[in-house]
Design a protein around this motif. Structure first.
Motif, PDB file in Angstrom:
ATOM      1  N   THR A   1       7.296   4.876   2.670  1.00 13.66           N
ATOM      2  CA  THR A   1       6.196   5.890   2.143  1.00 13.66           C
ATOM      3  C   THR A   1       4.822   4.960   1.977  1.00 13.66           C
ATOM      4  O   THR A   1       4.902   3.793   2.150  1.00 13.66           O
ATOM      5  CB  THR A   1       6.258   6.544   0.617  1.00 13.66           C
ATOM      6  OG1 THR A   1       6.359   5.460  -0.352  1.00 13.66           O
ATOM      7  CG2 THR A   1       7.465   7.485   0.398  1.00 13.66           C
TER       8      THR A   1
ATOM      9  N   ASP B   1      -6.446   8.913   3.764  1.00 11.99           N
ATOM     10  CA  ASP B   1      -6.478   9.897   2.566  1.00 11.99           C
ATOM     11  C   ASP B   1      -5.257  10.508   2.455  1.00 11.99           C
ATOM     12  O   ASP B   1      -5.118  11.343   1.382  1.00 11.99           O
ATOM     13  CB  ASP B   1      -7.510  11.131   3.111  1.00 11.99           C
ATOM     14  CG  ASP B   1      -9.027  10.584   3.190  1.00 11.99           C
ATOM     15  OD1 ASP B   1      -9.521   9.480   2.452  1.00 11.99           O
ATOM     16  OD2 ASP B   1      -9.532  11.243   4.194  1.00 11.99           O
ATOM     17  N   ALA B   2      -4.077   9.913   3.126  1.00 14.15           N
ATOM     18  CA  ALA B   2      -2.962  10.528   2.805  1.00 14.15           C
ATOM     19  C   ALA B   2      -2.421   9.905   1.499  1.00 14.15           C
ATOM     20  O   ALA B   2      -2.809   8.886   1.033  1.00 14.15           O
ATOM     21  CB  ALA B   2      -1.785   9.959   3.850  1.00 14.15           C
TER      22      ALA B   2
ATOM     23  N   ILE C   1       3.331   9.184  10.532  1.00 14.26           N
ATOM     24  CA  ILE C   1       2.913   9.006   9.124  1.00 14.26           C
ATOM     25  C   ILE C   1       2.519  10.387   8.614  1.00 14.26           C
ATOM     26  O   ILE C   1       1.642  11.189   9.317  1.00 14.26           O
ATOM     27  CB  ILE C   1       1.524   8.159   8.966  1.00 14.26           C
ATOM     28  CG1 ILE C   1       2.049   6.660   9.587  1.00 14.26           C
ATOM     29  CG2 ILE C   1       1.160   8.009   7.488  1.00 14.26           C
ATOM     30  CD1 ILE C   1       0.583   5.855   9.409  1.00 14.26           C
ATOM     31  N   ASP C   2       3.285  10.947   7.791  1.00 13.44           N
ATOM     32  CA  ASP C   2       3.188  12.316   7.113  1.00 13.44           C
ATOM     33  C   ASP C   2       3.528  13.220   8.525  1.00 13.44           C
ATOM     34  O   ASP C   2       2.587  14.078   8.459  1.00 13.44           O
ATOM     35  CB  ASP C   2       1.828  12.545   6.458  1.00 13.44           C
ATOM     36  CG  ASP C   2       2.004  13.504   5.342  1.00 13.44           C
ATOM     37  OD1 ASP C   2       3.242  13.709   5.271  1.00 13.44           O
ATOM     38  OD2 ASP C   2       0.997  14.044   5.020  1.00 13.44           O
TER      39      ASP C   2
ATOM     40  N   GLU D   1      -4.086   6.658   8.193  1.00 16.48           N
ATOM     41  CA  GLU D   1      -4.258   8.072   7.139  1.00 16.48           C
ATOM     42  C   GLU D   1      -4.914   7.419   6.076  1.00 16.48           C
ATOM     43  O   GLU D   1      -4.037   7.534   5.041  1.00 16.48           O
ATOM     44  CB  GLU D   1      -3.150   8.603   7.435  1.00 16.48           C
ATOM     45  CG  GLU D   1      -2.224   9.059   8.556  1.00 16.48           C
ATOM     46  CD  GLU D   1      -2.908  10.470   9.177  1.00 16.48           C
ATOM     47  OE1 GLU D   1      -3.443  11.170   8.044  1.00 16.48           O
ATOM     48  OE2 GLU D   1      -2.830  10.851  10.051  1.00 16.48           O
TER      49      GLU D   1
ATOM     50  N   ALA E   1       3.135  10.193   1.188  1.00 26.61           N
ATOM     51  CA  ALA E   1       3.294  10.560   2.621  1.00 26.61           C
ATOM     52  C   ALA E   1       4.382   9.561   3.513  1.00 26.61           C
ATOM     53  O   ALA E   1       4.490   8.353   3.211  1.00 26.61           O
ATOM     54  CB  ALA E   1       1.968  10.084   3.239  1.00 26.61           C
TER      55      ALA E   1
END
Length: 198
Positions: A130, A168-169, A188-189, A166, A173
């Motif tokens: 993650t 702001d993930a 990623i996500d 990413e 995620a």
């Protein structure tokens, strides 16, 4: 040092009422000669005071061989000290590796300086992390991730580049890193970021 001289009618020295005379404190190299009434030498072993045996000098301990070192994994940054780090096993909480059927398989993780390597025995294999795990690894000093599978397949990704892809993930995620034979993919996500792999 004590020298025992046994007394007897035919001994020129050491004759006493008790039949035995002890000579104590004689200096090194003192020699006692025993002769009987006929003048024959009847000296016995030990009648010459010898120097005490010197203890053998201690042998220096052989130098211990240096700890085995592992060449940094391809793409790993050289340690700033200029020395080669020792690769050591580590545990990454929450990391799982699956095979082509999606079943978890065994894997190992090692760290060499700032490089963390994930190894698994499989041709079609995925490592599951993650973004929160990646952020934790960065806080622990890890700068490069390496994924190695069968057929000598190995790919590398920079932790900073992974986090910047990413920004702001959320921590939850999913990061999925897949090797399918000679091909490698990174999402990623759900979004494809395979271009980050080297």
């Amino acid at each position: 040092m004590t020298i025992d001289a046994t007394g007897g009618g035919d001994v020129a020295i050491g004759d006493s009422i008790n039949g035995e005379t002890q000579f104590s404190g004689l200096q090194v190299a003192t020699t006692i000669t025993r002769r009987n009434a006929n003048g024959d030498d009847v000296s016995q072993p030990g009648d010459v005071v010898r120097e005490p045996e010197k203890p053998e000098p201690e042998k220096p301990e052989p130098e211990k061989p240096a700890q085995p070192t592992v060449t940094p994994t391809e793409g790993a940054e050289a340690p700033s000290t200029g020395s080669v780090e020792v690769e050591r096993p580590v545990t990454v909480e929450g990391l799982s590796v699956t095979n082509v059927l999606g079943k978890q398989i065994t894997h190992t993780c090692t760290q060499n300086g700032t490089t963390l390597t994930i190894r698994a025995n499989g041709i079609v294999t995925s490592a599951h992390l993650t973004l929160g795990m990646v952020r934790t690894l960065k806080a622990q000093g890890v700068k490069t991730l390496v994924f190695t599978t069968l057929l000598s397949r190995s790919t590398t990704v920079s932790v900073d580049a992974l986090l910047a892809a990413e920004p702001d993930a959320p921590d939850e995620a999913a990061v999925v890193w897949t090797h399918t034979g000679p091909r490698a993919a990174l999402t990623i996500d759900g979004a494809d970021h395979s271009a980050l792999l080297k």
